[in-house]
Motif scaffolding. Structure first.
Motif, mmCIF file in Angstrom:
data_model
loop_
_atom_site.group_PDB
_atom_site.id
_atom_site.type_symbol
_atom_site.label_atom_id
_atom_site.label_comp_id
_atom_site.label_asym_id
_atom_site.label_seq_id
_atom_site.Cartn_x
_atom_site.Cartn_y
_atom_site.Cartn_z
ATOM 1 N N ILE A 35 0.893 -1.155 0.000
ATOM 2 C CA ILE A 35 0.000 0.000 0.000
ATOM 3 C C ILE A 35 0.929 1.202 0.000
ATOM 4 O O ILE A 35 1.638 1.455 0.965
ATOM 5 N N GLU A 199 1.128 6.800 7.910
ATOM 6 C CA GLU A 199 1.982 6.055 8.823
ATOM 7 C C GLU A 199 1.357 4.721 9.232
ATOM 8 O O GLU A 199 2.052 3.725 9.363
ATOM 9 N N VAL A 201 -1.115 3.053 7.494
ATOM 10 C CA VAL A 201 -1.646 2.222 6.421
ATOM 11 C C VAL A 201 -0.598 1.873 5.354
ATOM 12 O O VAL A 201 -0.668 0.811 4.749
ATOM 13 N N CYS A 202 0.357 2.757 5.117
ATOM 14 C CA CYS A 202 1.245 2.572 3.970
ATOM 15 C C CYS A 202 2.590 1.988 4.373
ATOM 16 O O CYS A 202 3.178 2.405 5.360
ATOM 17 N N ASP A 203 3.064 1.022 3.578
ATOM 18 C CA ASP A 203 4.385 0.460 3.841
ATOM 19 C C ASP A 203 5.397 0.921 2.790
ATOM 20 O O ASP A 203 6.537 0.502 2.790
ATOM 21 N N PRO B 18 4.489 1.324 13.821
ATOM 22 C CA PRO B 18 3.281 0.548 14.119
ATOM 23 C C PRO B 18 3.545 -0.933 14.406
ATOM 24 O O PRO B 18 2.971 -1.496 15.333
ATOM 25 N N ALA B 52 -7.288 -0.685 11.125
ATOM 26 C CA ALA B 52 -6.880 -0.043 9.872
ATOM 27 C C ALA B 52 -5.382 0.205 9.793
ATOM 28 O O ALA B 52 -4.929 1.335 9.721
ATOM 29 N N VAL B 53 -4.606 -0.882 9.870
ATOM 30 C CA VAL B 53 -3.174 -0.767 9.594
ATOM 31 C C VAL B 53 -2.847 -1.628 8.376
ATOM 32 O O VAL B 53 -3.654 -2.459 7.956
ATOM 33 N N ASN B 54 -1.667 -1.436 7.862
ATOM 34 C CA ASN B 54 -1.217 -2.243 6.729
ATOM 35 C C ASN B 54 -1.102 -3.711 7.147
ATOM 36 O O ASN B 54 -0.524 -4.003 8.194
#
Lengths: 309, 136
Positions: A35, A199, A201-203, B18, B52-54
């Motif tokens: 993502i 921070e 959600v995205c890798d 995270p 809602a985390v990766n």
């Protein structure tokens, strides 16, 4: 085993309009299953890049490979790309159920049941005109519809910009869950200004500023490659020879340097600190547009608003 | 999520990546006895849908915990607690937690604010570390 084909790979991708260049020499790679965040000031070329990637616009120079094919020459791979424009395009007088029926006619692959399940799970009515739903619900309808294509790549242009914090969280939960369920076969590229969301959600991230790529890579790696040095104001020559100074801020006695590490840090005069994502992003944005960000106002308004208008 | 399964909190502004927040919360739950050997951890999908985390963040956290020998993935069944982290057992933590709780209340009553308490704790830790180094 052959290395996996990246979901997106561009080489010196350029888009010129009559008077300005919206995107210049853009070379990026987005690994499959990630993502990825597309970050940058307004007018940096984010929307231009997304439109090039989904075939809505043609490059002036350079190449783009999307799922291994050129977007404007391979309709079969374009069928696996979902694009959600910023304004969440829906027909306001039609219901979600109408949209599902329409999607079935317009798409080669279409999983209408997944939309019904997803919206029922979120308590969003299928039989009401979409225009009467809340902004958060409309965004969920639009996301559910684009996911019904079963895309392998999802391009989202500021999907959460207009949503309140709770609606944003729910939208991102739907998105990350879809990525989790796909187990590596769904890649997302989303543009956003919201660092805290990025921070979580995205890798992977791509930073555009002044129509150029400033950063592209795994978020964790990019953070590890940078440091903030705080120390006495002195000749920064030795630091500049060993590392890349992205941004330097100097006050009467103190220097603060954002550096990209070129090797081990040896100067004990500086105190080295890990960099946060926000500092990293602001550092690169500020370095790319010093006049506009030093409180002097935009040097050239056209450059800031650019093509995205 | 089933009974006894913990839920995670992920704070985008904590300054801690995270994945590490999830690792720390599992370790903490093991130390405090909230999670026990044999307990099942939530699936990646459950965590992602809740906070809602990766998904890769959760996978990375679980890999790290697996590498430490604390949890194990059983194919087709899920992820389970395998062992407790090294160190004293949960009851020691809760006993020390209670006496610390009493001490903090006493310090508050004496007029110390959080900053004063933290600096006192830091100073004491440093003094004891120095004393132990001198002996060693």
């Amino acid at each position: 085993m052959a290395p996996p084909v990246p979901a997106i790979q561009t080489t010196r991708l350029t888009k010129r309009y009559r008077r300005n260049t919206a995107l210049s020499d853009c070379s990026i790679t987005v690994p499959e299953g990630s993502i990825s965040a597309l970050i940058g000031p307004n007018g940096a070329g984010k929307t231009t890049l997304l439109r090039l990637l989904c075939g809505l616009s043609e490059p002036s120079a350079g190449t783009a490979l999307v799922l291994g094919a050129s977007p404007r020459q391979a309709p079969e791979s374009l069928a696996q790309v979902g694009f959600l424009a910023q304004e969440m395009p829906l027909y306001r007088r039609m219901t979600a159920a109408d949209h599902i029926t329409m999607g079935a006619h317009l798409n080669v692959r279409w999983d209408g049941q997944s939309v019904r399940d997803r919206l029922r799970g979120l308590d969003i009515p299928l039989d009401r005109a979409v225009g009467t739903l809340s902004g958060g619900q409309r965004a969920q309808v639009a996301l559910a519809l684009v996911l019904a294509k079963r895309p392998r790549l999802l391009l989202l242009d500021e999907p959460v910009a207009a949503l309140d914090p709770l609606a944003r969280r729910h939208f991102l939960a739907t998105l990350t869950e879809a990525v989790a369920v796909a187990e590596g076969s769904l890649t997302v590229l989303l543009s956003s200004h919201l660092i805290a969301d990025i921070e979580r959600v995205c890798d992977h991230l791509i930073l555009l500023a002044a129509s150029h790529v400033q950063l592209c890579g795994e978020t964790d790696e990019l953070l590890a490659e940078h440091q903030i040095l705080v120390g006495p104001k002195k000749d920064t020559g030795p630091i500049e020879r060993a590392h890349t100074v992205v941004q330097a801020t100097t006050t009467g006695k103190q220097s603060t340097l954002l550096i990209r590490l070129g090797g081990p840090l040896l100067d004990p005069a500086y105190q080295a600190e890990d960099v946060s994502l926000e500092e990293l992003v602001l550092g690169y944005m500020g370095a790319a547009a010093p006049a506009a960000y030093a409180g002097l106002g935009p040097a050239d308004p056209a450059e800031l608003t650019g093509e995205e208008r | 999520m089933g009974d006894g399964v913990i839920s995670f909190r992920v704070n985008g502004r904590a300054g801690v990546p995270p994945y590490l927040q999830i690792v720390q919360q599992v370790r903490q739950a093991l130390r405090m006895g909230v999670l026990e050997v044999g307990d099942q951890l939530p699936t990646v999908r459950e965590v992602v849908a809740a906070v809602a985390v990766n998904p890769n963040t959760v996978l990375k956290a679980y890999r790290e915990l697996e590498h430490e020998g604390l949890i194990e993935a059983r194919a087709g069944h899920g992820t389970f607690v395998r062992a407790l982290p090294p160190g004293p057992p949960p009851r020691t933590f809760s006993r020390l937690g209670h006496s610390l709780d009493r001490w903090v209340r006493e310090a508050r009553a004496a007029g110390l604010d959080n900053e004063a308490i933290e600096s006192l704790l830091k100073g004491t830790l440093q003094a004891i570390d120095t004393a132990e180094e001198d002996i060693a």
